[in-house]
Design an enzyme around this catalytic site. Structure first.
Site, PDB file in Angstrom:
ATOM      1  N   ARG A 189       0.286 -11.733   2.523  1.00 15.49           N
ATOM      2  CA  ARG A 189      -0.553 -11.901   3.718  1.00 15.49           C
ATOM      3  C   ARG A 189      -1.339 -13.211   3.719  1.00 15.49           C
ATOM      4  O   ARG A 189      -2.030 -13.506   4.708  1.00 15.49           O
ATOM      5  CB  ARG A 189      -1.508 -10.695   3.879  1.00 15.49           C
ATOM      6  CG  ARG A 189      -0.755  -9.381   4.117  1.00 15.49           C
ATOM      7  CD  ARG A 189      -1.642  -8.309   4.728  1.00 15.49           C
ATOM      8  NE  ARG A 189      -2.130  -8.679   6.060  1.00 15.49           N
ATOM      9  CZ  ARG A 189      -2.967  -7.942   6.782  1.00 15.49           C
ATOM     10  NH1 ARG A 189      -3.412  -6.793   6.296  1.00 15.49           N
ATOM     11  NH2 ARG A 189      -3.358  -8.334   7.976  1.00 15.49           N
ATOM     12  N   ASN A 238      -8.114  -7.625   9.634  1.00 15.11           N
ATOM     13  CA  ASN A 238      -8.135  -8.304   8.338  1.00 15.11           C
ATOM     14  C   ASN A 238      -8.248  -9.816   8.438  1.00 15.11           C
ATOM     15  O   ASN A 238      -8.152 -10.516   7.416  1.00 15.11           O
ATOM     16  CB  ASN A 238      -6.887  -7.930   7.526  1.00 15.11           C
ATOM     17  CG  ASN A 238      -6.819  -6.447   7.220  1.00 15.11           C
ATOM     18  OD1 ASN A 238      -5.868  -5.774   7.587  1.00 15.11           O
ATOM     19  ND2 ASN A 238      -7.835  -5.915   6.575  1.00 15.11           N
ATOM     20  N   ASP A 240       2.275  -8.500   9.080  1.00 15.06           N
ATOM     21  CA  ASP A 240       0.993  -7.789   9.101  1.00 15.06           C
ATOM     22  C   ASP A 240      -0.103  -8.528   9.859  1.00 15.06           C
ATOM     23  O   ASP A 240      -1.244  -8.052   9.932  1.00 15.06           O
ATOM     24  CB  ASP A 240       0.521  -7.508   7.663  1.00 15.06           C
ATOM     25  CG  ASP A 240       1.210  -6.285   7.047  1.00 15.06           C
ATOM     26  OD1 ASP A 240       1.748  -5.458   7.813  1.00 15.06           O
ATOM     27  OD2 ASP A 240       1.192  -6.167   5.814  1.00 15.06           O
ATOM     28  N   ASP A 245     -11.906   0.705   6.433  1.00 13.08           N
ATOM     29  CA  ASP A 245     -11.705   1.205   7.804  1.00 13.08           C
ATOM     30  C   ASP A 245     -10.624   2.279   7.908  1.00 13.08           C
ATOM     31  O   ASP A 245     -10.289   2.724   9.002  1.00 13.08           O
ATOM     32  CB  ASP A 245     -11.460   0.058   8.793  1.00 13.08           C
ATOM     33  CG  ASP A 245     -10.129  -0.639   8.601  1.00 13.08           C
ATOM     34  OD1 ASP A 245      -9.344  -0.249   7.710  1.00 13.08           O
ATOM     35  OD2 ASP A 245      -9.856  -1.604   9.356  1.00 13.08           O
ATOM     36  N   ARG A 272      -8.584  -3.766  -2.287  1.00 15.70           N
ATOM     37  CA  ARG A 272      -8.229  -5.080  -1.743  1.00 15.70           C
ATOM     38  C   ARG A 272      -9.366  -6.083  -1.973  1.00 15.70           C
ATOM     39  O   ARG A 272      -9.181  -7.110  -2.598  1.00 15.70           O
ATOM     40  CB  ARG A 272      -7.918  -4.968  -0.257  1.00 15.70           C
ATOM     41  CG  ARG A 272      -6.691  -4.133   0.043  1.00 15.70           C
ATOM     42  CD  ARG A 272      -5.435  -4.754  -0.552  1.00 15.70           C
ATOM     43  NE  ARG A 272      -4.244  -4.043  -0.175  1.00 15.70           N
ATOM     44  CZ  ARG A 272      -3.611  -4.195   0.990  1.00 15.70           C
ATOM     45  NH1 ARG A 272      -4.040  -5.039   1.881  1.00 15.70           N
ATOM     46  NH2 ARG A 272      -2.521  -3.497   1.254  1.00 15.70           N
ATOM     47  N   ASN A 327       0.867  -1.183   0.000  1.00 20.81           N
ATOM     48  CA  ASN A 327       0.000   0.000   0.000  1.00 20.81           C
ATOM     49  C   ASN A 327       0.906   1.236   0.000  1.00 20.81           C
ATOM     50  O   ASN A 327       2.095   1.123   0.333  1.00 20.81           O
ATOM     51  CB  ASN A 327      -0.983  -0.036   1.189  1.00 20.81           C
ATOM     52  CG  ASN A 327      -0.298   0.162   2.520  1.00 20.81           C
ATOM     53  OD1 ASN A 327       0.425   1.145   2.729  1.00 20.81           O
ATOM     54  ND2 ASN A 327      -0.493  -0.775   3.451  1.00 20.81           N
ATOM     55  N   CYS A 358      -7.313  -1.029  12.844  1.00 22.23           N
ATOM     56  CA  CYS A 358      -6.772  -2.209  12.122  1.00 22.23           C
ATOM     57  C   CYS A 358      -6.173  -3.227  13.056  1.00 22.23           C
ATOM     58  O   CYS A 358      -6.046  -4.392  12.698  1.00 22.23           O
ATOM     59  CB  CYS A 358      -5.630  -1.854  11.205  1.00 22.23           C
ATOM     60  SG  CYS A 358      -5.832  -0.520  10.142  1.00 22.23           S
ATOM     61  N   HIS A 376      -8.438   0.377   2.432  1.00 16.92           N
ATOM     62  CA  HIS A 376      -9.422  -0.436   3.163  1.00 16.92           C
ATOM     63  C   HIS A 376     -10.517   0.513   3.652  1.00 16.92           C
ATOM     64  O   HIS A 376     -10.217   1.657   4.021  1.00 16.92           O
ATOM     65  CB  HIS A 376      -8.800  -1.092   4.411  1.00 16.92           C
ATOM     66  CG  HIS A 376      -8.054  -2.365   4.170  1.00 16.92           C
ATOM     67  ND1 HIS A 376      -6.861  -2.657   4.814  1.00 16.92           N
ATOM     68  CD2 HIS A 376      -8.340  -3.446   3.396  1.00 16.92           C
ATOM     69  CE1 HIS A 376      -6.448  -3.857   4.427  1.00 16.92           C
ATOM     70  NE2 HIS A 376      -7.319  -4.359   3.565  1.00 16.92           N
TER      71      HIS A 376
HETATM   72  N1  ARG Z   1       0.262  -3.414   5.871  1.00 13.36           N
HETATM   73  C1  ARG Z   1      -1.098  -3.863   5.990  1.00 13.36           C
HETATM   74  C2  ARG Z   1      -1.664  -4.126   4.606  1.00 13.36           C
HETATM   75  O1  ARG Z   1      -1.390  -3.361   3.726  1.00 13.36           O
HETATM   76  C3  ARG Z   1      -1.920  -2.875   6.732  1.00 13.36           C
HETATM   77  C4  ARG Z   1      -3.326  -3.348   6.970  1.00 13.36           C
HETATM   78  C5  ARG Z   1      -4.177  -2.345   7.669  1.00 13.36           C
HETATM   79  N2  ARG Z   1      -5.450  -2.924   7.955  1.00 13.36           N
HETATM   80  C6  ARG Z   1      -6.628  -2.319   7.863  1.00 13.36           C
HETATM   81  N3  ARG Z   1      -7.665  -2.973   8.278  1.00 13.36           N
HETATM   82  N4  ARG Z   1      -6.759  -1.140   7.344  1.00 13.36           N
HETATM   83  O2  ARG Z   1      -2.380  -5.067   4.384  1.00 13.36           O
END
Ligand code: ARG
Length: 278
Positions: free
Chosen positions: A90, A71, A65, A170, A139, A22, A264, A168
């Site tokens: 991930r 997530n 992560d 959130d 995503r 990201n 998160c 995301h």
């Molecule tokens: N580095 C993680 C990713 O890019 C951060 C995730 C953050 N999670 C969230 N629910 N916004 O997947």
């Protein structure tokens, strides 16, 4: 602890920025301090522990992560729908989270493995009515909106995310107590912005300005009337207080290097099933 809320967290033992999936992670590889991350994570956990019971899942080496438990998947009542991560980096988390939920008595309902879906990062329950707001476009796939609605038997509203920094749901949208919602209008395409305005109760929307959005204000943990977040301008703080909420801030910048903040790092485990309106 003032309520029966339950939250899942994962200690940051193996947290680092070791890849880029990201925009926040760009130029941050190897830049996160394990020590600072631990300190910030514990401070968040201690604040949340005043309002909720915290469950912990064991972290795993090589899955930096996994600390972002939002997530893992989405929970409603006793049902858990596990994520299908878009990025290979991930995907190793999937089996570990599925195992934890199966061992803790949840009914695991699988989404079609072809559909990318990143759990409560992109699926947020309204706090005023039985409705699941779902982000897609970065995503999670658009197809997850219908698929998750069917698996959880709840109305879903798909919102197309338009700004790669808010990848995301959130990160740019946060349902709050009594049906209030704070959100970043520019993070959505026009049709989705309109959908939010049409569906939210009149007077319940709090627009978050770019300076707050960029400090992850929408990535807030909402437990009853309490809102826990990285930072809020005076303006945003008063808007939240006027909505009857009490605001607590705690620094999250080490996790922001990875594109995440307070919310998160949490997954609500006791989301109630509310009967749909007749
Ligand atoms: N580095 C993680 C990713 O890019 C951060 C995730 C953050 N999670 C969230 N629910 N916004 O997947």
């Amino acid at each position: 602890m003032s309520s029966s809320a339950r939250i899942l967290m994962c200690p940051p033992d193996f947290f680092e920025v070791s890849y880029v999936i990201n925009p926040w992670m760009e130029n941050q590889v190897s830049q996160a301090s394990a020590h600072v991350a631990h300190t910030q994570w514990k401070a968040l956990r201690n604040i949340l522990a005043e309002h909720a019971h915290i469950d912990q899942i064991a972290p795993a080496e090589g899955l930096p992560d996994m600390v972002f438990t939002a997530n893992a998947g989405v929970v409603l009542g006793n049902v858990f729908v596990p994520s299908r991560f878009r990025h290979a980096e991930r995907q190793g988390e999937e089996a570990l989270f599925a195992k934890w939920f199966a061992e803790h008595g949840y009914e695991v309902r699988e989404i079609d493995p072809e559909i990318a879906f990143e759990g409560a990062g992109d699926a947020l329950l309204d706090r005023g009515q039985p409705r699941l707001w779902m982000g897609y476009g970065h995503r999670s796939d658009e197809a997850s909106v219908k698929a998750v609605g069917n698996l959880l038997n709840i109305e879903t509203v798909g919102l197309k995310l338009a700004d790669p920094r808010f990848y995301h749901l959130d990160t740019c949208f946060c349902p709050l107590a009594n049906g209030h919602i704070m959100y970043v209008p520019s993070a959505f395409d026009e049709a989705s912005r309109q959908r939010i305005r049409d569906l939210a109760r009149p007077g319940s929307l709090i627009e978050v300005e770019p300076h707050d959005a960029e400090r992850f204000a929408c990535n807030a943990v909402s437990i009853g009337e309490v809102v826990v977040l990285n930072a809020a301008s005076e303006e945003l703080q008063s808007a939240l207080e006027n909505a009857g909420l009490s605001v607590k801030t705690t620094p999250m910048d080490e996790f922001m290097k990875s594109g995440g903040a307070a919310k998160c790092l949490t997954l609500r485990l006791d989301e109630p099933v509310v009967a749909p309106r007749p």
